[in-house]
Design a protein around this motif. Structure first.
Motif, PDB file in Angstrom:
ATOM      1  N   LEU A 113       3.678  -3.270 -13.824  1.00  0.00           N
ATOM      2  CA  LEU A 113       4.988  -2.706 -14.143  1.00  0.00           C
ATOM      3  C   LEU A 113       4.860  -1.198 -14.362  1.00  0.00           C
ATOM      4  N   PRO A 114       5.838  -0.416 -13.888  1.00  0.00           N
ATOM      5  CA  PRO A 114       5.815   1.032 -14.145  1.00  0.00           C
ATOM      6  C   PRO A 114       6.104   1.329 -15.611  1.00  0.00           C
TER       7      PRO A 114
ATOM      8  N   GLY B 157      12.419   3.499  -7.099  1.00  0.00           N
ATOM      9  CA  GLY B 157      12.677   3.505  -8.531  1.00  0.00           C
ATOM     10  C   GLY B 157      12.659   2.130  -9.151  1.00  0.00           C
ATOM     11  N   GLY B 158      11.995   1.186  -8.507  1.00  0.00           N
ATOM     12  CA  GLY B 158      11.958  -0.178  -9.017  1.00  0.00           C
ATOM     13  C   GLY B 158      10.535  -0.645  -9.209  1.00  0.00           C
ATOM     14  N   ILE B 159      10.309  -1.897  -8.925  1.00  0.00           N
ATOM     15  CA  ILE B 159       8.963  -2.448  -8.981  1.00  0.00           C
ATOM     16  C   ILE B 159       8.694  -3.171  -7.670  1.00  0.00           C
ATOM     17  N   SER B 160       7.436  -3.374  -7.390  1.00  0.00           N
ATOM     18  CA  SER B 160       7.060  -4.082  -6.175  1.00  0.00           C
ATOM     19  C   SER B 160       7.440  -5.550  -6.290  1.00  0.00           C
ATOM     20  N   ALA B 161       7.792  -6.139  -5.156  1.00  0.00           N
ATOM     21  CA  ALA B 161       8.084  -7.572  -5.135  1.00  0.00           C
ATOM     22  C   ALA B 161       6.827  -8.407  -5.290  1.00  0.00           C
TER      23      ALA B 161
ATOM     24  N   ALA C 289       8.229   3.296 -17.089  1.00  0.00           N
ATOM     25  CA  ALA C 289       9.634   3.338 -17.501  1.00  0.00           C
ATOM     26  C   ALA C 289      10.140   1.949 -17.857  1.00  0.00           C
ATOM     27  N   LEU C 290       9.710   0.948 -17.106  1.00  0.00           N
ATOM     28  CA  LEU C 290      10.148  -0.417 -17.379  1.00  0.00           C
ATOM     29  C   LEU C 290       9.533  -0.927 -18.680  1.00  0.00           C
ATOM     30  N   VAL C 291       8.269  -0.610 -18.914  1.00  0.00           N
ATOM     31  CA  VAL C 291       7.610  -1.026 -20.148  1.00  0.00           C
ATOM     32  C   VAL C 291       8.306  -0.396 -21.351  1.00  0.00           C
ATOM     33  N   GLU C 292       8.656   0.894 -21.240  1.00  0.00           N
ATOM     34  CA  GLU C 292       9.333   1.597 -22.335  1.00  0.00           C
ATOM     35  C   GLU C 292      10.700   0.976 -22.629  1.00  0.00           C
ATOM     36  N   ALA C 293      11.426   0.621 -21.579  1.00  0.00           N
ATOM     37  CA  ALA C 293      12.741   0.012 -21.776  1.00  0.00           C
ATOM     38  C   ALA C 293      12.620  -1.335 -22.473  1.00  0.00           C
ATOM     39  N   GLU C 294      11.632  -2.100 -22.107  1.00  0.00           N
ATOM     40  CA  GLU C 294      11.409  -3.394 -22.761  1.00  0.00           C
ATOM     41  C   GLU C 294      11.087  -3.199 -24.238  1.00  0.00           C
ATOM     42  N   GLU C 295      10.280  -2.185 -24.528  1.00  0.00           N
ATOM     43  CA  GLU C 295       9.929  -1.911 -25.924  1.00  0.00           C
ATOM     44  C   GLU C 295      11.154  -1.501 -26.733  1.00  0.00           C
ATOM     45  N   ALA C 296      12.165  -0.920 -26.042  1.00  0.00           N
ATOM     46  CA  ALA C 296      13.396  -0.503 -26.720  1.00  0.00           C
ATOM     47  C   ALA C 296      14.391  -1.648 -26.888  1.00  0.00           C
ATOM     48  N   GLY C 297      14.056  -2.833 -26.372  1.00  0.00           N
ATOM     49  CA  GLY C 297      14.904  -3.996 -26.592  1.00  0.00           C
ATOM     50  C   GLY C 297      15.617  -4.524 -25.366  1.00  0.00           C
ATOM     51  N   ALA C 298      15.536  -3.819 -24.239  1.00  0.00           N
ATOM     52  CA  ALA C 298      16.182  -4.306 -23.018  1.00  0.00           C
ATOM     53  C   ALA C 298      15.350  -5.421 -22.393  1.00  0.00           C
TER      54      ALA C 298
ATOM     55  N   GLU D 135       0.780  -1.234   0.000  1.00  0.00           N
ATOM     56  CA  GLU D 135       0.000   0.000   0.000  1.00  0.00           C
ATOM     57  C   GLU D 135       0.813   1.287   0.000  1.00  0.00           C
ATOM     58  N   SER D 136       2.040   1.261   0.470  1.00  0.00           N
ATOM     59  CA  SER D 136       2.785   2.511   0.636  1.00  0.00           C
ATOM     60  C   SER D 136       3.219   3.124  -0.696  1.00  0.00           C
ATOM     61  N   GLY D 137       3.412   2.297  -1.720  1.00  0.00           N
ATOM     62  CA  GLY D 137       3.919   2.805  -2.993  1.00  0.00           C
ATOM     63  C   GLY D 137       5.417   3.017  -3.001  1.00  0.00           C
ATOM     64  N   TYR D 138       6.095   2.568  -1.947  1.00  0.00           N
ATOM     65  CA  TYR D 138       7.530   2.820  -1.803  1.00  0.00           C
ATOM     66  C   TYR D 138       8.332   2.280  -2.977  1.00  0.00           C
ATOM     67  N   ALA D 139       8.046   1.068  -3.434  1.00  0.00           N
ATOM     68  CA  ALA D 139       8.893   0.406  -4.427  1.00  0.00           C
ATOM     69  C   ALA D 139       9.070   1.248  -5.684  1.00  0.00           C
ATOM     70  N   VAL D 140       7.967   1.805  -6.181  1.00  0.00           N
ATOM     71  CA  VAL D 140       8.033   2.584  -7.414  1.00  0.00           C
ATOM     72  C   VAL D 140       8.384   4.038  -7.130  1.00  0.00           C
ATOM     73  N   GLU D 141       7.711   4.623  -6.147  1.00  0.00           N
ATOM     74  CA  GLU D 141       7.829   6.065  -5.928  1.00  0.00           C
ATOM     75  C   GLU D 141       9.132   6.472  -5.255  1.00  0.00           C
TER      76      GLU D 141
END
Length: 450
Positions: free
Chosen positions: A370-371, A360-364, A373-382, A351-357
């Motif tokens: 997924l946030p 800078g990562g994702i929740s366990a 930024a992560l989706v965009e990076a995947e679309e770029a090939g990472a 509930e806290s939102g700590y992981a993303v906010e």
């Protein structure tokens, strides 16, 4: 007659005592069995209670000295509104591992804290409350296997982060870096352009604070280009620091950047808090850090839109961001407020939102989206990958070898030595250092792994 009577009486009493003991033993065994089957562990018992039934003064220890008096106070307010009979108090430690370890044996280390990476994995059950079986918890959360003991989980990652290169886009543009570097040579060339065409520091090591240096270790999987390397392949290699090995090539880049003078002019005077402001202001081009630092640097000044993260430069065929567990939130075995402690763990993860906010990562939590930024990076090939877990019979082996060898993969000492050698303050070449690491690792490997 008296003697015979007394003997008979004692015999009868002894028989009655043994019968009673046998009966009591049976009752005790039944009770123990009922306790085992009937009483829920603390990690589950709190779920059976109404929020008003959970109470206590909760001490939560954190490493986030930067937001303990701001963001964490919002967490406190939200949690206490949900659990009105719990009062939360925070302790923020600037050197978490160094400050928490001396408290471990005193049994006074808060109700909720993190599993110290300095504590040997096999010792975790002596101090921390079990959270459930690896099979069950592993279905709900990612990254819980890294510090599990005997198929039992004792901590949940507060975030899954990925290590890369945080960079200032405006500085790159001013320097003439037209495309993000993906190989080590391209990265070196980008740093040279920054040095030649701007007033910014090409790469800031944060040598002075030291603790940021082990952040480089989080990107070794990117250099390897293989999620099997760290926890599988490396366990079968008694000399993993030879030329061509991922660790060798990885730290050769750190050494070369430093030797070429593409870092701060006086590493001894670096300061982490100041570096965030400097980068936001365009005085630093790059830092090798986990994604957890992205938002901190964005929030350190008015130029948040200039700060981004890219994949660590690698000559491997695949571009990997290896997802790794941030610190693992845990509950003290000696807590008097375990229901409240586990309620806090659940709130913080879900509930806290700590992981993303804040991290800078994702929740366990496997259910968390997924946030962007992560989706965009995947679309770029990472590719974002979790490290392959160690084989069952080798769990904890890497930590044991590392500790015995004193190489300190996740510690700062040897990274500082690398920088000192590269700037000429030590009479050691890079290959000298790698040979020393190899010899120490091989000795530990032969002692522990064979």
């Amino acid at each position: 007659m008296n003697r015979k009577f007394m003997t008979l009486l004692l015999s009868i009493l002894m028989l009655l005592f043994l019968v009673a003991c046998g009966s009591d033993d049976g009752a005790t065994n039944d009770t123990d069995q009922d306790d085992t089957n009937g009483e829920l562990p603390a990690s589950e018992a709190w779920k059976e209670l109404d929020p008003e039934e959970i109470e206590g003064d909760l001490v939560v220890i954190t490493h986030r000295t930067d937001i303990v008096d701001s963001v964490y106070q919002d967490y406190k307010t939200e949690f206490e509104e949900k659990y009105p009979n719990v009062t939360v108090q925070f302790e923020a430690l600037s050197d978490y591992g160094g400050e928490i370890m001396p408290r471990i044996n005193t049994q006074d280390f808060g109700d909720v804290q993190y599993l110290p990476i300095q504590l040997p994995i096999e010792d975790i059950p002596n101090f921390f409350e079990p959270m459930g079986s690896l099979a069950d918890i592993g279905d709900e959360y990612l990254g819980v296997d890294e510090r599990a003991v005997n198929d039992t989980v004792y901590g949940i990652p507060i975030a899954l982060t990925y290590t890369g290169v945080i960079y200032n886009q405006a500085v790159f543009e001013e320097a003439g870096v037209e495309e993000l570097p993906t190989t080590q040579d391209e990265f070196l060339e980008a740093l040279r352009l920054v040095q030649d065409n701007t007033d910014a520091i090409p790469l800031y090591t944060n040598y002075g604070d030291a603790w940021p240096l082990p952040q480089w270790e989080g990107a070794v999987t990117s250099t390897a280009g293989d999620e099997d390397y760290y926890n599988v392949d490396m366990l079968d290699d008694p000399r993993p620091f030879d030329p061509g090995d991922p660790h060798y090539e990885h730290y050769k880049l750190m050494y070369d950047i430093t030797e070429e003078g593409l870092i701060e002019s006086d590493p001894l005077t670096t300061d982490w808090e100041s570096s965030k402001v400097m980068m936001n202001n365009g005085e630093i081009a790059t830092m090798v850090l986990g994604s957890w630092a992205l938002e901190q640097i964005q929030d350190a000044g008015p130029n948040a839109d200039d700060i981004a993260i890219m994949a660590f430069p690698s000559d491997a065929e695949r571009t990997l961001f290896s997802m790794g567990a941030d610190m693992n939130i845990s509950v003290s075995q000696f807590s008097d407020n375990k229901e409240a402690a586990f309620a806090w763990v659940d709130y913080f993860i879900h509930e806290s939102g700590y992981a993303v906010e804040q991290a800078g990562g994702i929740s366990a939590s496997v259910d968390a989206p997924l946030p962007d930024a992560l989706v965009e990076a995947e679309e770029a090939g990472a590719e974002f990958v979790m490290l392959t877990p160690s084989p069952e019979d080798k769990l904890g082996l890497l930590d044991e070898i590392d500790k015995e060898s004193e190489v300190g993969l996740w510690l700062e000492d040897e990274k500082q030595i690398l920088i000192e050698a590269a700037i000429g303050n030590r009479d050691e070449s890079f290959d000298d250092i790698m040979e020393r690491w190899n010899d120490a690792w091989e000795a530990a490997f032969n002692k522990i792994a064979e």
